[in-house]
Scaffold this motif. Structure first.
Motif, PDB file in Angstrom:
ATOM      1  N   LEU A  87       0.831  -1.198   0.000  1.00 55.83           N
ATOM      2  CA  LEU A  87       0.000   0.000   0.000  1.00 55.83           C
ATOM      3  C   LEU A  87       0.871   1.256   0.000  1.00 55.83           C
ATOM      4  N   THR A  88       1.947   1.225   0.736  1.00 55.17           N
ATOM      5  CA  THR A  88       2.891   2.346   0.735  1.00 55.17           C
ATOM      6  C   THR A  88       3.457   2.567  -0.658  1.00 55.17           C
ATOM      7  N   TRP A  89       3.858   1.481  -1.301  1.00 55.03           N
ATOM      8  CA  TRP A  89       4.446   1.573  -2.644  1.00 55.03           C
ATOM      9  C   TRP A  89       3.436   2.114  -3.653  1.00 55.03           C
ATOM     10  N   VAL A  90       2.199   1.602  -3.592  1.00 60.28           N
ATOM     11  CA  VAL A  90       1.159   2.035  -4.531  1.00 60.28           C
ATOM     12  C   VAL A  90       0.896   3.532  -4.382  1.00 60.28           C
ATOM     13  N   LEU A  91       0.722   3.995  -3.158  1.00 57.07           N
ATOM     14  CA  LEU A  91       0.405   5.410  -2.934  1.00 57.07           C
ATOM     15  C   LEU A  91       1.571   6.317  -3.318  1.00 57.07           C
ATOM     16  N   GLN A  92       2.761   5.946  -2.925  1.00 64.01           N
ATOM     17  CA  GLN A  92       3.923   6.783  -3.242  1.00 64.01           C
ATOM     18  C   GLN A  92       4.183   6.830  -4.741  1.00 64.01           C
ATOM     19  N   ASN A  93       3.998   5.706  -5.439  1.00 66.00           N
ATOM     20  CA  ASN A  93       4.223   5.688  -6.878  1.00 66.00           C
ATOM     21  C   ASN A  93       3.083   6.343  -7.658  1.00 66.00           C
ATOM     22  N   SER A  94       1.990   6.641  -6.963  1.00 67.33           N
ATOM     23  CA  SER A  94       0.907   7.405  -7.577  1.00 67.33           C
ATOM     24  C   SER A  94       1.078   8.897  -7.323  1.00 67.33           C
ATOM     25  N   GLY A  95       2.174   9.264  -6.635  1.00 71.66           N
ATOM     26  CA  GLY A  95       2.470  10.669  -6.416  1.00 71.66           C
ATOM     27  C   GLY A  95       1.980  11.248  -5.114  1.00 71.66           C
ATOM     28  N   TYR A  96       1.411  10.404  -4.244  1.00 69.44           N
ATOM     29  CA  TYR A  96       0.922  10.917  -2.970  1.00 69.44           C
ATOM     30  C   TYR A  96       2.074  11.082  -1.985  1.00 69.44           C
ATOM     31  N   ARG A  97       2.048  12.163  -1.233  1.00 65.80           N
ATOM     32  CA  ARG A  97       3.082  12.431  -0.223  1.00 65.80           C
ATOM     33  C   ARG A  97       2.662  11.795   1.086  1.00 65.80           C
ATOM     34  N   ILE A  98       3.190  10.613   1.330  1.00 63.58           N
ATOM     35  CA  ILE A  98       2.878   9.873   2.542  1.00 63.58           C
ATOM     36  C   ILE A  98       4.056   8.969   2.865  1.00 63.58           C
ATOM     37  N   GLY A  99       4.268   8.733   4.139  1.00 63.50           N
ATOM     38  CA  GLY A  99       5.360   7.856   4.566  1.00 63.50           C
ATOM     39  C   GLY A  99       4.937   6.397   4.526  1.00 63.50           C
ATOM     40  N   ASN A 100       5.491   5.607   5.430  1.00 69.21           N
ATOM     41  CA  ASN A 100       5.142   4.185   5.489  1.00 69.21           C
ATOM     42  C   ASN A 100       3.731   4.027   6.039  1.00 69.21           C
ATOM     43  N   VAL A 101       2.844   3.474   5.247  1.00 70.03           N
ATOM     44  CA  VAL A 101       1.448   3.345   5.654  1.00 70.03           C
ATOM     45  C   VAL A 101       1.318   2.295   6.752  1.00 70.03           C
ATOM     46  N   VAL A 102       0.613   2.673   7.812  1.00 69.50           N
ATOM     47  CA  VAL A 102       0.420   1.758   8.936  1.00 69.50           C
ATOM     48  C   VAL A 102      -1.059   1.564   9.269  1.00 69.50           C
ATOM     49  N   ASP A 103      -1.932   2.326   8.603  1.00 68.63           N
ATOM     50  CA  ASP A 103      -3.354   2.184   8.872  1.00 68.63           C
ATOM     51  C   ASP A 103      -4.151   2.699   7.674  1.00 68.63           C
ATOM     52  N   ALA A 104      -5.312   2.115   7.481  1.00 71.23           N
ATOM     53  CA  ALA A 104      -6.232   2.570   6.440  1.00 71.23           C
ATOM     54  C   ALA A 104      -7.637   2.166   6.853  1.00 71.23           C
ATOM     55  N   TYR A 105      -8.590   3.073   6.655  1.00 63.32           N
ATOM     56  CA  TYR A 105      -9.957   2.763   7.048  1.00 63.32           C
ATOM     57  C   TYR A 105     -10.940   3.645   6.268  1.00 63.32           C
ATOM     58  N   VAL A 106     -12.182   3.156   6.152  1.00 60.78           N
ATOM     59  CA  VAL A 106     -13.247   3.960   5.541  1.00 60.78           C
ATOM     60  C   VAL A 106     -13.650   5.008   6.559  1.00 60.78           C
ATOM     61  N   SER A 107     -13.479   6.276   6.216  1.00 60.62           N
ATOM     62  CA  SER A 107     -13.781   7.353   7.154  1.00 60.62           C
ATOM     63  C   SER A 107     -15.136   8.008   6.909  1.00 60.62           C
ATOM     64  N   GLU A 108     -15.795   7.673   5.773  1.00 58.79           N
ATOM     65  CA  GLU A 108     -17.134   8.212   5.533  1.00 58.79           C
ATOM     66  C   GLU A 108     -17.852   7.381   4.478  1.00 58.79           C
ATOM     67  N   TYR A 109     -19.120   7.081   4.776  1.00 61.67           N
ATOM     68  CA  TYR A 109     -20.000   6.423   3.817  1.00 61.67           C
ATOM     69  C   TYR A 109     -21.076   7.406   3.349  1.00 61.67           C
ATOM     70  N   THR A 110     -21.633   7.160   2.173  1.00 66.89           N
ATOM     71  CA  THR A 110     -22.747   7.976   1.690  1.00 66.89           C
ATOM     72  C   THR A 110     -24.046   7.466   2.312  1.00 66.89           C
ATOM     73  N   ASP A 111     -25.124   8.193   2.103  1.00 68.15           N
ATOM     74  CA  ASP A 111     -26.426   7.782   2.629  1.00 68.15           C
ATOM     75  C   ASP A 111     -26.893   6.464   2.024  1.00 68.15           C
ATOM     76  N   LEU A 112     -26.378   6.122   0.837  1.00 70.48           N
ATOM     77  CA  LEU A 112     -26.766   4.882   0.168  1.00 70.48           C
ATOM     78  C   LEU A 112     -25.853   3.708   0.526  1.00 70.48           C
ATOM     79  N   GLY A 113     -24.872   3.937   1.404  1.00 68.86           N
ATOM     80  CA  GLY A 113     -24.023   2.859   1.868  1.00 68.86           C
ATOM     81  C   GLY A 113     -22.770   2.618   1.069  1.00 68.86           C
ATOM     82  N   ASN A 114     -22.462   3.518   0.156  1.00 70.13           N
ATOM     83  CA  ASN A 114     -21.224   3.404  -0.610  1.00 70.13           C
ATOM     84  C   ASN A 114     -20.114   4.184   0.080  1.00 70.13           C
ATOM     85  N   VAL A 115     -18.872   3.824  -0.224  1.00 72.58           N
ATOM     86  CA  VAL A 115     -17.730   4.518   0.377  1.00 72.58           C
ATOM     87  C   VAL A 115     -17.606   5.912  -0.221  1.00 72.58           C
TER      88      VAL A 115
END
Length: 325
Positions: A238-266
């Motif tokens: 996940l760290t490699w994918v995000l960094q190679n996509s140009g995102y400025r982030i260090g070593n990823v240690v957590d990931a979670y859905v932080s908001e859903y829509t009213d219809l239940g989609n992410v």
């Protein structure tokens, strides 16, 4: 190289297409099986399986038009109507099928919907496919063709899978497209929706009045292949994918859905690195952030959950036993 073989027809004409796709003939052959290959920046045509040259041009583009009444031509295991345009590209040949719109829709329909479905369903799908083709030319400037033949546009295999019902559906809706306020509508369609579609605003960030999410009470009543899916990432991946996509982030240690829509989609996914920095991606980016052609992994829809993360808690999921998301 690229081969053509007459299924219905008798030989070929060679030439070029004008800007409005009118074919101009410069020569012809009665041979029924031919091979096109790039040669010194141009294109050479030979009888398939031999070195006998039928046509050669120094131009990087060559049009080939099958002859005969309602010709149908084999190309890479599929049968096609219309002509073909060959363009030298990257040491090989890019092949395009130049075909009438209605014949194109006849090739899309059975590739996108089973040909034994009800006629009215097939007719609705035909209108969607035609509308998409008329509206989308996203590959034209870069590659010189309007639409590709894969799910990146819509699947097209020529006439190979056409049935009497699919042809009838196209013919009975000939020329019909979807419009909103006098403009062609974005006729998105899908094989399944997980129980609900979504507002365009929550996916692409732009409000489209006719693209509003709806609950789907019917999908659960039928069996759908590959309906449930799982994709697994290590934190290093996940760290490699995000960094190679140009995102400025260090070593990823957590990931979670932080908001859903009213219809239940992410709607939003939050990534956390080992310094406590967060990266939040919303809408379609919430799934595309996981996309990697190198790893061959992706999140195919916005209707998902994440396990292995903390769900927004205070501890880092990298300390979990599995070390994966």
């Amino acid at each position: 190289s690229a081969n053509l073989e007459n299924d219905q027809g008798s030989g070929y004409e060679f030439g070029y297409f004008t800007s409005d796709r009118t074919f101009v003939s410069l020569g012809e052959t009665d041979e029924t099986t031919i091979t096109m290959a790039p040669v010194s920046g141009g294109i050479q045509v030979t009888v398939t399986g031999t070195s006998r040259v039928l046509w050669e041009t120094s131009d990087s583009v060559l049009a080939v038009m099958p002859q005969g009444r309602d010709p149908i031509t084999w190309f890479r295991g599929c049968r096609y109507r219309g002509g073909f345009e060959y363009t030298v590209s990257g040491g090989g040949l890019q092949v395009g099928n130049v075909v009438d719109l209605e014949d194109y829709v006849k090739g899309v329909l059975p590739a996108e919907m089973p040909g034994d479905w009800s006629l009215e369903a097939l007719k609705a799908q035909a209108v969607c496919a035609r509308t998409f083709a008329c509206l989308n030319t996203k590959h034209l400037s870069a590659y010189g063709f309007d639409v590709c033949n894969s799910t990146d546009c819509q699947v097209y295999n020529g006439v190979s899978n056409a049935t009497t019902s699919t042809d009838r559906a196209v013919e009975e809706t000939a020329g019909e497209c979807l419009y909103y306020n006098g403009e062609l509508a974005e006729a998105y369609y899908h094989s399944s929706d997980g129980g609900a579609t979504e507002d365009a605003q929550n996916v692409w960030g732009t409000n489209v009045p006719y693209l509003q999410g709806k609950k789907d009470p019917y999908e659960a009543q039928t069996a759908i292949p590959n309906y449930s899916w799982t994709v697994t990432y290590t934190w290093d991946e996940l760290t490699w994918v995000l960094q190679n996509s140009g995102y400025r982030i260090g070593n990823v240690v957590d990931a979670y859905v932080s908001e859903y829509t009213d219809l239940g989609n992410v709607y939003a996914v939050t990534f956390v690195d080992d310094r406590g920095n967060t990266l939040v991606r919303t809408g379609d980016d919430a799934r595309m952030a996981f996309y990697s052609t190198t790893l061959g992994k992706n999140v195919p829809s916005l209707r998902f959950t994440i396990t292995g993360g903390t769900g927004g808690g205070s501890s880092y999921a990298v300390n979990s036993a599995s070390g994966t998301l």
